[in-house]
Design a protein around this motif. Sequence first.
Motif, PDB file in Angstrom:
ATOM      1  N   ILE A  92      13.709  -1.272  -7.984  1.00 25.77           N
ATOM      2  CA  ILE A  92      13.262  -0.978  -6.613  1.00 25.77           C
ATOM      3  C   ILE A  92      13.668  -2.121  -5.691  1.00 25.77           C
ATOM      4  CG2 ILE A  92      11.201  -0.733  -5.166  1.00 25.77           C
ATOM      5  CD1 ILE A  92       9.954   0.815  -7.533  1.00 25.77           C
ATOM      6  N   PHE A 101      16.051  -1.934  -2.349  1.00 26.24           N
ATOM      7  CA  PHE A 101      15.703  -2.430  -1.014  1.00 26.24           C
ATOM      8  C   PHE A 101      16.770  -3.390  -0.486  1.00 26.24           C
ATOM      9  CE2 PHE A 101      11.250  -1.050  -1.490  1.00 26.24           C
ATOM     10  CZ  PHE A 101      10.932  -0.743  -0.183  1.00 26.24           C
ATOM     11  N   GLN A 158      10.034   0.891   7.853  1.00 26.72           N
ATOM     12  CA  GLN A 158       8.568   0.862   7.977  1.00 26.72           C
ATOM     13  C   GLN A 158       7.898   1.895   7.054  1.00 26.72           C
ATOM     14  OE1 GLN A 158       7.141   2.309  11.833  1.00 26.72           O
ATOM     15  NE2 GLN A 158       9.187   3.089  12.272  1.00 26.72           N
ATOM     16  N   PHE A 159       8.542   3.052   6.888  1.00 29.72           N
ATOM     17  CA  PHE A 159       7.918   4.094   6.063  1.00 29.72           C
ATOM     18  C   PHE A 159       8.023   3.765   4.567  1.00 29.72           C
ATOM     19  CE2 PHE A 159       9.198   6.318  10.007  1.00 29.72           C
ATOM     20  CZ  PHE A 159       7.929   6.642  10.455  1.00 29.72           C
ATOM     21  N   LEU A 160       9.102   3.079   4.200  1.00 31.60           N
ATOM     22  CA  LEU A 160       9.224   2.642   2.801  1.00 31.60           C
ATOM     23  C   LEU A 160       8.202   1.550   2.501  1.00 31.60           C
ATOM     24  CD1 LEU A 160      13.106   2.598   2.328  1.00 31.60           C
ATOM     25  CD2 LEU A 160      11.475   4.213   1.375  1.00 31.60           C
ATOM     26  N   ASN A 200       5.380   1.298   3.943  1.00 26.40           N
ATOM     27  CA  ASN A 200       4.114   2.021   3.920  1.00 26.40           C
ATOM     28  C   ASN A 200       3.822   2.565   2.523  1.00 26.40           C
ATOM     29  OD1 ASN A 200       1.885   3.064   5.308  1.00 26.40           O
ATOM     30  ND2 ASN A 200       2.877   5.051   5.595  1.00 26.40           N
ATOM     31  N   TYR A 201       4.876   3.055   1.854  1.00 26.54           N
ATOM     32  CA  TYR A 201       4.711   3.588   0.494  1.00 26.54           C
ATOM     33  C   TYR A 201       4.590   2.458  -0.519  1.00 26.54           C
ATOM     34  CZ  TYR A 201       5.877   5.658  -3.991  1.00 26.54           C
ATOM     35  OH  TYR A 201       5.858   6.020  -5.318  1.00 26.54           O
ATOM     36  N   GLU A 202       5.528   1.519  -0.428  1.00 28.18           N
ATOM     37  CA  GLU A 202       5.629   0.472  -1.446  1.00 28.18           C
ATOM     38  C   GLU A 202       4.407  -0.436  -1.441  1.00 28.18           C
ATOM     39  OE1 GLU A 202       8.075   0.505  -3.564  1.00 28.18           O
ATOM     40  OE2 GLU A 202       7.318  -1.262  -4.624  1.00 28.18           O
ATOM     41  N   TYR A 209       1.308   0.266  -0.324  1.00 29.96           N
ATOM     42  CA  TYR A 209       0.014   0.945  -0.397  1.00 29.96           C
ATOM     43  C   TYR A 209      -0.839   0.230  -1.449  1.00 29.96           C
ATOM     44  CZ  TYR A 209      -3.386   4.707  -0.788  1.00 29.96           C
ATOM     45  OH  TYR A 209      -4.544   5.428  -0.781  1.00 29.96           O
ATOM     46  N   PRO A 210      -2.115  -0.034  -1.278  1.00 25.91           N
ATOM     47  CA  PRO A 210      -3.054   0.546  -0.307  1.00 25.91           C
ATOM     48  C   PRO A 210      -3.210  -0.233   1.005  1.00 25.91           C
ATOM     49  CG  PRO A 210      -4.253  -0.649  -1.988  1.00 25.91           C
ATOM     50  CD  PRO A 210      -2.809  -0.770  -2.338  1.00 25.91           C
ATOM     51  N   ARG A 211      -2.285  -1.173   1.284  1.00 19.85           N
ATOM     52  CA  ARG A 211      -2.352  -1.805   2.605  1.00 19.85           C
ATOM     53  C   ARG A 211      -2.171  -0.726   3.668  1.00 19.85           C
ATOM     54  NH1 ARG A 211      -0.006  -4.692  -1.053  1.00 19.85           N
ATOM     55  NH2 ARG A 211      -0.548  -6.886  -1.345  1.00 19.85           N
ATOM     56  N   LYS A 212      -2.903  -0.883   4.769  1.00 23.90           N
ATOM     57  CA  LYS A 212      -2.845   0.152   5.809  1.00 23.90           C
ATOM     58  C   LYS A 212      -1.968  -0.348   6.956  1.00 23.90           C
ATOM     59  CE  LYS A 212      -7.528   1.659   4.782  1.00 23.90           C
ATOM     60  NZ  LYS A 212      -8.917   1.642   5.247  1.00 23.90           N
TER      61      LYS A 212
END
Lengths: 494, 228
Positions: free
Chosen positions: B137, B141, B170-172, B174-176, B178-181
């Motif tokens: 991963i 990146f 930003q969306f990657l 958001n996934y990678e 997680y659980p950070r908001k």
Amino acid sequence: MRVLLALALIQALGYLTLRTLAGERFPLRSTESWGLSFGAGSGILSLGLFYLAYWGVPLTPTNILILAAILLGGLVVLWIVLAHRTHRPQTSNSDPSHTVETLPLGHPLSAWEWTSLAVVGLCIVIVFVDALSQPLLAFDARAIWAFKAKVLYFEQGIYNEAFLDAERLHAKTRYPQLIPLAETFIASVSGDFHERALKLLFPCFYVSLILLVGSELRRAFDRRNALLSTSLFASLPVFTIYANGGAASGHADLPLAFYTAALAAYLFRWLQKGSSGNLRLALLFASLTAFTKTEGLALVFVVFLATALAAWLLHGRPVRSLWPLPATALGGLICLAPWFLYQARLPIVDENFVRLLTPENLVGGLNRLPFIVKSLGKEFFLKPHLWSFLGISAAVLLVRSPKDAIRSRFSVFLWICLLYVAVLCAIFMVIPWKLEELFPVALTRLVMPVAPLLFLWICFELGNSRLLAGCVNASAHNYPKGAVNSGGANALKH
Amino acid sequence: MVRAGFALMLVAVCVSGGMLIAAGFVLSGSDLSWLAVFVGQAGSPNPRLLDKLRLVPTLIVVTGVQLLLLGGAGLLFPCCRSVALADRVPRLASLQFGVWLLLGGWIAIAVLSLDYGAISLVNRSKQSQSLSAAELIAADFGDDYRVVRAVRETTPESAAILIKTERPLQFLLNYELYPRKFYFYPERHLPISSIPEAWMDRRRIGWTLEISDAGPLHFKLAPRKASF
């Protein structure tokens, strides 16, 4: 091991659902049952999980397993009851599909057939190894689908900030949740959120799609040609090696292609033979198509519209007799009512196609049309490394005899493709994004859902046109022969 | 006549195989970025596409070898069956011949795609044999992984982070992560310093992450003095 249990549960649930919906008077062929079971099972489980979440039941592993057990038990009981009520000794042989099914069993496979099977097997192996060899890497697979699955798995519900807060980062908040919920099911049964385990979902859909297409082809062709065509379909590079949407990528486009193909196939069978069993299955697949991706709703509309037009114009059925079609479509959408109610509560952060599709916007976007058409042409004709000769073959058949192609009884598959492309064009004309940036990453995936239908149309038309005389046995089997190329006047009467 | 036609076909297959092998060796090591125009989604080369294009010479050689093997196998074909097979080939310029050509094209693409899939998997397994999923991963990146590492090492898992960027990265994240908001302010162009404190307090934002919108990757991860 637990992952295999999850996949087996999905398959079993799908099998029982299909058997129950189809009924004993409408037996499914074995390849068809195997092919459809996984997709149907994934969809039924996802819908079940969504209903649970919608009514506020936490999606804990225990609750999920209880739901699966209840569904399994209920379906078994229902199946037994229905089988008992509708049992007739002679019905097992009444459907011609049964005789076609059992006919070749005693015949050994020829070299061609072995080769075709080997190609299909190799494609499946490549896709499975590809999926298992690395974690989820494709953008949509991670940022859209797996993110939703992570939230559903760890927060065990749909009424949380990640979905409902408009200012919380969330790509495509309003996208349907069939794939994330299926991923959640696998994660819950397997006991952890392992990306490699989740990725198995997609190659299984690929196998299902191959079996579905193979089973459809088998209805029109002899075994050798059905196997050859199926191997050509399975080896389409867009499924096997395309990293940005192929069967190993984790995108939802292949599952959408599967559901769309299943929906169109059952409506086509209803056109040919009638039978409420076909409509019950079409209802199921209409629901699942709309619950897989946003485009699914447009596809449901397009498939039902094309079927209605074919019934009216080609089969000469009176409009009044077509009421089962809107009833089926409506039934499918009613099953999704909780989803639509929930979706209305989700924030609109991204595009809202329905609002954008106004006559003013369409007129304003007319200047985009040449670029859109050029890009679509390039996509279908100049990308053999993705689509092989799919576009070229379709164009050759269409140009050879446009009238016959449009009027043949198989043309409903072509109509669906053309109508869907027209809808895509309309959307491209109104979306606020730069098409030059969108098309390179999205166009191939957006047309993928209709690829199986275009392939089926090409095969059926080729078989029909006698261009492969001595090679293709188009007159065979389950699709009754008659007025194939002679338009509506001589079409099949029911 | 039919036998001669079949023999001619076998010769053509063998010659094509030989030519492909030669072409593969000639192309190996040469710059294949010009192919990106034809096979790339964007029509221009990018590092991932170039990685794939490097496999093309191997693909050509493998396919050439397969053709040679096919030709060789044809020689072993029983004479009577070869005659029967050649007899079924439709005559040139007929519609059926066109269909056969299309079918041949389909089969060629199928073979190439299967070969490519197998070669690509072998190549990937060689490259990533000793890499864990996390390392794969990170490699995917690329340079962007600096952001992932910085956020992961600096912020707790329960962190609420204000993110400001136009990059799809930003969306990657958001996934990678997680659980950070991750939160964004609706007026995306507004500088972080101008975002109302009350809005940030309401979401318990404890960190801000600003990433350059385009060009080389620059980012700034900073804690926020929280007053909630």
